[in-house]
Design an enzyme around this catalytic site. Structure first.
Site, PDB file in Angstrom:
ATOM      1  CG  HIS A 169      14.380  -6.523  15.607  1.00 44.47           C
ATOM      2  ND1 HIS A 169      13.393  -7.476  15.466  1.00 44.47           N
ATOM      3  CD2 HIS A 169      14.058  -5.528  14.738  1.00 44.47           C
ATOM      4  CE1 HIS A 169      12.519  -7.081  14.544  1.00 44.47           C
ATOM      5  NE2 HIS A 169      12.900  -5.899  14.103  1.00 44.47           N
ATOM      6  CB  CYS A 258       8.911 -10.203  19.173  1.00 46.04           C
ATOM      7  SG  CYS A 258      10.523 -10.881  19.246  1.00 46.04           S
TER       8      CYS A 258
HETATM    9  C1  CIR Z   1      10.183 -10.494  11.218  1.00 47.23           C
HETATM   10  O1  CIR Z   1      11.141 -10.803  10.512  1.00 47.23           O
HETATM   11  O2  CIR Z   1       9.719  -9.356  11.238  1.00 47.23           O
HETATM   12  C2  CIR Z   1       9.555 -11.562  12.071  1.00 47.23           C
HETATM   13  N1  CIR Z   1       9.635 -12.827  11.422  1.00 47.23           N
HETATM   14  C3  CIR Z   1      10.223 -11.620  13.416  1.00 47.23           C
HETATM   15  C4  CIR Z   1      10.051 -10.367  14.213  1.00 47.23           C
HETATM   16  C5  CIR Z   1      10.600 -10.486  15.569  1.00 47.23           C
HETATM   17  N2  CIR Z   1      10.387  -9.293  16.289  1.00 47.23           N
HETATM   18  C6  CIR Z   1      11.224  -8.793  17.190  1.00 47.23           C
HETATM   19  O3  CIR Z   1      12.306  -9.324  17.400  1.00 47.23           O
HETATM   20  N3  CIR Z   1      10.883  -7.676  17.775  1.00 47.23           N
END
Ligand code: CIR
Length: 266
Positions: A169, A258
């Site tokens: 991200h 997150c």
């Molecule tokens: C994903 O791949 O969607 C989750 N394992 C990690 C999401 C992390 N979210 C973020 O950086 N906003």
């Protein structure tokens, strides 16, 4: 003391990690997170949010959605209302239905991205002057356009930028810390995206420190990045720096931003 953010965060929404976090998405093939340790680290994170002056709420775990602890991705909270996003990963699409009623408990106005485009909240950075949206494997141009229109209705200018291919991200490698200042990696600093901002670069070898959050007069930083911690202590001498262990979130490509939606309500 003023926040340097132009406002104060009053509330946050998080969600407990479930046992299924062990099956969370990840780009590499590393080990599974340990659910019990993740829960302990998540509790410490909620305590830190509370100490930074917000009223943290925590939703129950959703075992059907292993990545649902990462509440930042299905929604965006703005002063005028919330926007239900369209996460780019198929296994995460259902998280939005779970988040919608929660958003209505805090906001009178909730807009819903209709698609077909997709946007993950991790690709959205809200600064004092604009909303940067990084195109990535989870966020596309069509999603950006729909979001841009909704934000324009609230008087916010959105800017489409590129997320470096090597990261999940946009905010994996950059954070807005208030005072027109961005904390980011060298790659992000050199990309030109942040030319209108003051840039504080994370120390070499500490790239994972770039996903930090500013909550009122506190900066939350992942633990284990002593050089970046020192840089921040010197640059933000009037703020409190809190280092939190995020080792389990990191195993599934998550970080500090997150695990909460932070916003301001009266
Ligand atoms: C994903 O791949 O969607 C989750 N394992 C990690 C999401 C992390 N979210 C973020 O950086 N906003």
């Amino acid at each position: 003391m003023t926040s340097g953010l132009g406002f104060r965060f009053t509330h946050s929404i998080s969600r407990m990690p479930g046992q299924s976090i062990a099956s969370g998405l990840r780009a590499g093939g590393g080990p599974d997170p340990d659910p019990a340790l993740f829960i302990a680290q998540h509790k410490a994170y909620l305590v830190a949010l509370g100490e930074a002056g917000v009223e943290p709420s925590c939703l129950p775990a959703l075992e059907a959605y292993p990545d649902s602890v990462f509440v930042e991705d299905p929604a965006l909270c703005m002063p005028q209302g919330a926007i239900l996003l369209r996460p780019g990963a198929k296994s995460r699409a259902g998280e939005t239905q779970e988040m919608l009623p929660v958003l209505y408990t805090h906001f009178d106005t909730v807009h819903i991205l209709q698609g077909p485009g997709m946007v993950d909240g991790g690709d959205i950075m809200v600064t004092d002057d604009e909303v940067l949206v990084g195109l990535s494997a989870r966020t596309d141009e069509s999603g950006f356009s729909e979001l841009e229109t909704l934000l324009a209705g609230w008087g916010h200018k959105a800017r489409m930028v590129q997320t470096p291919a090597s990261i999940l991200h946009f905010k994996t490698a950059s954070s807005f810390l208030g005072d027109n200042t961005i904390l980011c990696t060298e790659v992000m600093a050199q990309s030109g995206v942040f030319d209108a901002y003051q840039i504080v670069q994370v120390a070499k070898g500490e790239e994972a420190a770039a996903n930090a959050i500013r909550v009122n007069d506190t900066i939350l930083l992942s633990a284990g990045f002593p050089k970046t911690a020192q840089i921040l202590r010197e640059r933000f001498a009037d703020l409190k720096l809190v280092e939190l262990d995020t080792s389990q979130a990191a195993l599934v490509d998550g970080g500090l931003s997150c695990m909460s939606l932070r916003f301001s309500r009266v």
